[in-house]
Design a protein around this motif. Structure first.
Motif, PDB file in Angstrom:
ATOM      1  N   LYS A 130       0.832  -1.203   0.000  1.00 49.61           N
ATOM      2  CA  LYS A 130       0.000   0.000   0.000  1.00 49.61           C
ATOM      3  C   LYS A 130       0.868   1.255   0.000  1.00 49.61           C
ATOM      4  N   ILE A 131       1.908   1.268   0.830  1.00 49.88           N
ATOM      5  CA  ILE A 131       2.817   2.421   0.899  1.00 49.88           C
ATOM      6  C   ILE A 131       3.520   2.611  -0.435  1.00 49.88           C
ATOM      7  N   TYR A 132       4.005   1.517  -1.004  1.00 49.87           N
ATOM      8  CA  TYR A 132       4.733   1.617  -2.273  1.00 49.87           C
ATOM      9  C   TYR A 132       3.843   2.190  -3.382  1.00 49.87           C
ATOM     10  N   LEU A 133       2.644   1.675  -3.514  1.00 42.74           N
ATOM     11  CA  LEU A 133       1.753   2.146  -4.575  1.00 42.74           C
ATOM     12  C   LEU A 133       1.348   3.604  -4.359  1.00 42.74           C
ATOM     13  N   ALA A 134       1.194   3.991  -3.084  1.00 43.49           N
ATOM     14  CA  ALA A 134       0.812   5.377  -2.783  1.00 43.49           C
ATOM     15  C   ALA A 134       1.935   6.347  -3.144  1.00 43.49           C
ATOM     16  N   GLU A 135       3.169   5.856  -3.124  1.00 37.88           N
ATOM     17  CA  GLU A 135       4.322   6.721  -3.428  1.00 37.88           C
ATOM     18  C   GLU A 135       4.531   6.914  -4.924  1.00 37.88           C
ATOM     19  N   GLN A 136       3.834   6.125  -5.729  1.00 39.88           N
ATOM     20  CA  GLN A 136       4.005   6.226  -7.182  1.00 39.88           C
ATOM     21  C   GLN A 136       3.164   7.384  -7.721  1.00 39.88           C
ATOM     22  N   ARG A 137       3.828   8.480  -7.988  1.00 36.87           N
ATOM     23  CA  ARG A 137       3.136   9.677  -8.471  1.00 36.87           C
ATOM     24  C   ARG A 137       3.719  10.085  -9.819  1.00 36.87           C
ATOM     25  N   GLY A 138       3.416  11.276 -10.222  1.00 39.72           N
ATOM     26  CA  GLY A 138       4.002  11.825 -11.431  1.00 39.72           C
ATOM     27  C   GLY A 138       3.599  11.114 -12.699  1.00 39.72           C
ATOM     28  N   GLY A 139       2.331  10.700 -12.755  1.00 42.08           N
ATOM     29  CA  GLY A 139       1.830  10.074 -13.971  1.00 42.08           C
ATOM     30  C   GLY A 139       2.178   8.602 -14.116  1.00 42.08           C
ATOM     31  N   VAL A 140       2.771   8.001 -13.073  1.00 40.42           N
ATOM     32  CA  VAL A 140       3.080   6.583 -13.134  1.00 40.42           C
ATOM     33  C   VAL A 140       1.782   5.781 -13.125  1.00 40.42           C
ATOM     34  N   ARG A 141       1.615   4.931 -14.104  1.00 39.18           N
ATOM     35  CA  ARG A 141       0.402   4.135 -14.213  1.00 39.18           C
ATOM     36  C   ARG A 141       0.542   2.873 -13.355  1.00 39.18           C
ATOM     37  N   LYS A 142      -0.323   2.775 -12.353  1.00 45.26           N
ATOM     38  CA  LYS A 142      -0.266   1.630 -11.453  1.00 45.26           C
ATOM     39  C   LYS A 142      -1.004   0.460 -12.097  1.00 45.26           C
ATOM     40  N   THR A 143      -0.310  -0.637 -12.314  1.00 44.64           N
ATOM     41  CA  THR A 143      -0.880  -1.795 -12.979  1.00 44.64           C
ATOM     42  C   THR A 143      -0.844  -3.011 -12.057  1.00 44.64           C
ATOM     43  N   PRO A 144      -1.689  -4.022 -12.353  1.00 47.92           N
ATOM     44  CA  PRO A 144      -1.633  -5.259 -11.570  1.00 47.92           C
ATOM     45  C   PRO A 144      -0.246  -5.898 -11.596  1.00 47.92           C
TER      46      PRO A 144
END
Length: 228
Positions: A130-144
């Motif tokens: 959860k922490i890692y995915l929340a830190e992905q910003r700047g247009g990073v597309r979160k994928t499965p």
């Protein structure tokens, strides 16, 4: 087989093997144990299987997921126990909602620590992911695949810190007998984790390096904690 019969046989065998018993007492106890086993059709495997216990832990989600199934496989190997998935029709925590569980079975002490380890790993993995995915910003597309890569890295690091406990021949027979007596069958797979993001994989490995399990005080036997 009545539990009291098995318990009586075990007590006779314990007396026969006890260092405080004199030769006559040991011989008498062994004859009694053998007589009871013949009378009730009890085999050595039956006695071993009777020592096997089972304990369940509710799944993090209603149905099986590849990442929690991977944790269950890691825990089973680490502590020398077996497990199976059970899809319940209902349970007391979630009223009439069907909710699955992972059921571990084997040596009592190992099963206890396996369930404990499963719970701790699920919590730490969920928190870290959860922490890692929340830190992905700047247009990073979160994928499965990104989330799966993180999980793979996390579990690789945790697994590397373990020395798997391999059941001996008698324990293997006991587990097989228990498995047969429960009428357990191999269940269908749930797919696999997808590896596709090297940065997520690296982040998962780093998060896994911080995992540590403190073995409960009531745990017995040659158990090894995860982490340092």
């Amino acid at each position: 087989m009545k539990p009291e019969i098995l318990e009586k046989i075990r007590k006779c065998l314990a007396m026969a093997e006890h260092e405080g018993s004199n030769p006559n007492e040991a011989a008498t106890a062994m004859r009694m144990a053998q007589a009871l086993m013949r009378q009730h059709g009890v085999s050595a495997d039956d006695l071993s299987a009777a020592k096997v216990v089972e304990k369940q832990i509710l799944a993090a989600r209603k149905t099986r997921t590849p990442w929690e199934t991977a944790i269950a496989a890691l825990v089973s190997s680490a502590f020398g126990v077996c497990r199976y998935w059970k899809q319940s029709n209902s349970n007391e925590w979630f009223s009439d909602e069907p909710w699955g569980s992972y059921n571990y079975y084997g040596d009592p002490a190992r099963v206890e620590i396996a369930v404990y380890a499963h719970a701790v790993l699920i919590r730490k993995l969920q928190e870290s992911r959860k922490i890692y995915l929340a830190e992905q910003r700047g247009g990073v597309r979160k994928t499965p695949a990104m989330a799966d890569s993180f999980v793979i890295g996390f579990l690789e690091t945790v697994s590397a810190a373990l020395t798997p406990l391999i059941p001996n021949a008698a324990e293997v027979r006991a587990l097989a007998e228990f498995h047969h007596s429960m009428g357990l069958v191999r269940s269908k797979g749930v797919g696999s984790l997808r590896q596709g993001d090297s940065s997520a994989h690296a982040a998962g490995r780093e998060a896994g390096s911080g995992v540590s399990l403190n073995v409960p005080m009531n745990a017995r036997g040659p158990l090894r904690a995860i982490g340092g």
